[in-house]
Design a protein around this motif. Structure first.
Motif, PDB file in Angstrom:
ATOM      1  N   ASP A  59      -1.518   1.998  24.552  1.00  0.00           N
ATOM      2  CA  ASP A  59      -1.882   3.005  23.544  1.00  0.00           C
ATOM      3  C   ASP A  59      -2.717   2.371  22.429  1.00  0.00           C
ATOM      4  N   SER A  60      -2.360   1.152  22.050  1.00  0.00           N
ATOM      5  CA  SER A  60      -3.132   0.462  21.013  1.00  0.00           C
ATOM      6  C   SER A  60      -4.557   0.196  21.486  1.00  0.00           C
ATOM      7  N   ALA A  61      -4.708  -0.239  22.740  1.00  0.00           N
ATOM      8  CA  ALA A  61      -6.038  -0.517  23.279  1.00  0.00           C
ATOM      9  C   ALA A  61      -6.876   0.752  23.361  1.00  0.00           C
ATOM     10  N   THR A  62      -6.232   1.873  23.697  1.00  0.00           N
ATOM     11  CA  THR A  62      -6.954   3.147  23.779  1.00  0.00           C
ATOM     12  C   THR A  62      -7.561   3.518  22.433  1.00  0.00           C
ATOM     13  N   LEU A  63      -6.776   3.329  21.374  1.00  0.00           N
ATOM     14  CA  LEU A  63      -7.278   3.638  20.035  1.00  0.00           C
ATOM     15  C   LEU A  63      -8.416   2.692  19.642  1.00  0.00           C
ATOM     16  N   GLN A  64      -8.263   1.431  19.994  1.00  0.00           N
ATOM     17  CA  GLN A  64      -9.287   0.456  19.607  1.00  0.00           C
ATOM     18  C   GLN A  64     -10.612   0.708  20.323  1.00  0.00           C
ATOM     19  N   THR A  65     -10.547   1.198  21.563  1.00  0.00           N
ATOM     20  CA  THR A  65     -11.788   1.503  22.274  1.00  0.00           C
ATOM     21  C   THR A  65     -12.552   2.652  21.602  1.00  0.00           C
ATOM     22  N   GLN A  66     -11.842   3.465  20.849  1.00  0.00           N
ATOM     23  CA  GLN A  66     -12.479   4.557  20.112  1.00  0.00           C
ATOM     24  C   GLN A  66     -12.930   4.114  18.725  1.00  0.00           C
ATOM     25  N   GLY A  67     -12.745   2.824  18.419  1.00  0.00           N
ATOM     26  CA  GLY A  67     -13.161   2.300  17.126  1.00  0.00           C
ATOM     27  C   GLY A  67     -12.147   2.512  16.022  1.00  0.00           C
ATOM     28  N   VAL A  68     -10.925   2.912  16.380  1.00  0.00           N
ATOM     29  CA  VAL A  68      -9.898   3.212  15.384  1.00  0.00           C
ATOM     30  C   VAL A  68      -9.049   1.973  15.127  1.00  0.00           C
ATOM     31  N   PHE A  69      -8.809   1.692  13.860  1.00  0.00           N
ATOM     32  CA  PHE A  69      -7.783   0.713  13.487  1.00  0.00           C
ATOM     33  C   PHE A  69      -6.860   1.381  12.475  1.00  0.00           C
ATOM     34  N   ALA A  70      -5.608   0.932  12.453  1.00  0.00           N
ATOM     35  CA  ALA A  70      -4.617   1.702  11.695  1.00  0.00           C
ATOM     36  C   ALA A  70      -3.506   0.810  11.152  1.00  0.00           C
ATOM     37  N   TRP A  71      -2.930   1.289  10.058  1.00  0.00           N
ATOM     38  CA  TRP A  71      -1.716   0.700   9.493  1.00  0.00           C
ATOM     39  C   TRP A  71      -0.606   1.730   9.628  1.00  0.00           C
ATOM     40  N   ILE A  72       0.567   1.291  10.058  1.00  0.00           N
ATOM     41  CA  ILE A  72       1.735   2.173  10.109  1.00  0.00           C
ATOM     42  C   ILE A  72       2.685   1.714   9.024  1.00  0.00           C
ATOM     43  N   LEU A  73       2.963   2.607   8.073  1.00  0.00           N
ATOM     44  CA  LEU A  73       3.788   2.273   6.917  1.00  0.00           C
ATOM     45  C   LEU A  73       5.167   2.896   7.050  1.00  0.00           C
ATOM     46  N   ASN A  74       6.169   2.152   6.584  1.00  0.00           N
ATOM     47  CA  ASN A  74       7.528   2.694   6.572  1.00  0.00           C
ATOM     48  C   ASN A  74       7.710   3.596   5.353  1.00  0.00           C
ATOM     49  N   PRO A  75       8.855   4.257   5.215  1.00  0.00           N
ATOM     50  CA  PRO A  75       9.055   5.169   4.080  1.00  0.00           C
ATOM     51  C   PRO A  75       8.903   4.499   2.722  1.00  0.00           C
ATOM     52  N   GLN A  76       9.101   3.175   2.645  1.00  0.00           N
ATOM     53  CA  GLN A  76       8.949   2.460   1.380  1.00  0.00           C
ATOM     54  C   GLN A  76       7.481   2.102   1.091  1.00  0.00           C
ATOM     55  N   GLY A  77       6.565   2.465   1.985  1.00  0.00           N
ATOM     56  CA  GLY A  77       5.158   2.166   1.795  1.00  0.00           C
ATOM     57  C   GLY A  77       4.755   0.772   2.234  1.00  0.00           C
ATOM     58  N   GLU A  78       5.654   0.070   2.935  1.00  0.00           N
ATOM     59  CA  GLU A  78       5.350  -1.274   3.419  1.00  0.00           C
ATOM     60  C   GLU A  78       4.745  -1.192   4.819  1.00  0.00           C
ATOM     61  N   ILE A  79       3.908  -2.172   5.161  1.00  0.00           N
ATOM     62  CA  ILE A  79       3.256  -2.193   6.477  1.00  0.00           C
ATOM     63  C   ILE A  79       4.294  -2.571   7.531  1.00  0.00           C
ATOM     64  N   ALA A  80       4.523  -1.647   8.460  1.00  0.00           N
ATOM     65  CA  ALA A  80       5.478  -1.909   9.539  1.00  0.00           C
ATOM     66  C   ALA A  80       4.779  -2.548  10.731  1.00  0.00           C
ATOM     67  N   THR A  81       3.582  -2.083  11.042  1.00  0.00           N
ATOM     68  CA  THR A  81       2.786  -2.669  12.128  1.00  0.00           C
ATOM     69  C   THR A  81       1.345  -2.233  11.942  1.00  0.00           C
ATOM     70  N   THR A  82       0.447  -2.902  12.652  1.00  0.00           N
ATOM     71  CA  THR A  82      -0.979  -2.595  12.524  1.00  0.00           C
ATOM     72  C   THR A  82      -1.592  -2.470  13.917  1.00  0.00           C
ATOM     73  N   ILE A  83      -2.757  -1.855  13.938  1.00  0.00           N
ATOM     74  CA  ILE A  83      -3.510  -1.687  15.190  1.00  0.00           C
ATOM     75  C   ILE A  83      -4.936  -2.160  14.943  1.00  0.00           C
ATOM     76  N   GLY A  84      -5.430  -3.002  15.834  1.00  0.00           N
ATOM     77  CA  GLY A  84      -6.817  -3.452  15.761  1.00  0.00           C
ATOM     78  C   GLY A  84      -7.121  -4.270  14.524  1.00  0.00           C
ATOM     79  N   GLY A  85      -8.292  -4.001  13.919  1.00  0.00           N
ATOM     80  CA  GLY A  85      -8.763  -4.775  12.774  1.00  0.00           C
ATOM     81  C   GLY A  85      -7.943  -4.609  11.521  1.00  0.00           C
TER      82      GLY A  85
END
Length: 225
Positions: A59-85
């Motif tokens: 799923d991460s690779a699929t998003l990256q092929t579309q040029g998407v990079f992302a941050w996933i934040l927890n309820p406290q606003g901290e970075i839980a995981t990232t995708i791509g760049g």
């Protein structure tokens, strides 16, 4: 010819601005749609267990092929995981408004389109998704269009000017003949005629009228003699 070239210049510049605007809007719509679809996809594939946010490599690779990079934040606003760049880029601070597409300079040399979307499970919000797509390719494409127009427009205007001068000189050549003949005619010799074989247009009609006038003048002078 100069007025024609000026008019063509204005029309081509207007066409260029319209073309670039249409292409820019089309790129923006495509990017916006990609970000919204990616947000929906992440909502479906993010796995949360024991406070950990995980996403499969596929799923991460699929998003990256579309040029998407992302941050996933927890309820406290901290970075839980990232995708791509996003792993090497700081999350935008402060975050844009939720579900509002915004252009943000994420680095000194790159602007990205950013969308903040809630990470939901049913009716519960488990965090936030911050998705981004770089606008570098879009701006490069627009610059290439401007560059192409910058070469094509002067070239077309040069050809148009040369063609216009050629046609104008060819069309007005009989007028020069009429002028020379008029200078050579005197009361001693009214027998000269243009006798030009021209199409039945404005210049041809002028030549015929000129010959008819000389005929009437010659007949009048002969009667007077």
């Amino acid at each position: 010819v100069l007025w024609t070239i000026l008019l063509e210049t204005v029309l081509m510049l207007v066409f260029g601005f319209v073309l670039v605007t249409v292409l820019q809007n089309a790129h923006n719509r495509q990017i916006d749609e990609t970000l919204r679809l990616s947000a929906s996809q992440l909502n479906a594939v993010v796995d949360i267990s024991a406070g950990k946010y995980e996403i499969s490599q596929q799923d991460s690779a699929t998003l990256q092929t579309q040029g998407v990079f992302a941050w996933i934040l927890n309820p406290q606003g901290e970075i839980a995981t990232t995708i791509g760049g996003a792993a090497t880029t700081s999350v935008p601070a402060p975050l844009p408004a939720m579900n509002v597409l915004t252009d943000i300079d994420l680095s000194s040399s790159e602007t990205s389109r950013v969308l903040v979307s809630p990470l939901l499970e049913g009716n519960r919000q488990l965090g936030e998704l911050v998705l981004a797509i770089s606008l570098h390719n879009t701006r490069t494409s627009i610059q290439q269009v401007w560059f192409s127009l910058g070469i094509a427009i002067p070239f077309v205007l040069l050809l148009s000017g040369a063609g216009g001068l050629f046609l104008a000189n060819r069309a007005l050549a009989p007028v020069a003949t009429i002028t020379r003949t008029a200078h050579q005619i005197s009361t001693e010799d009214l027998s000269r005629r243009l006798s030009l074989k021209l199409p039945n247009d404005e210049i041809g009609e002028l030549a015929q009228t000129f010959d008819a006038m000389l005929e009437r003048l010659e007949q009048g002078f002969q009667r007077e003699r």
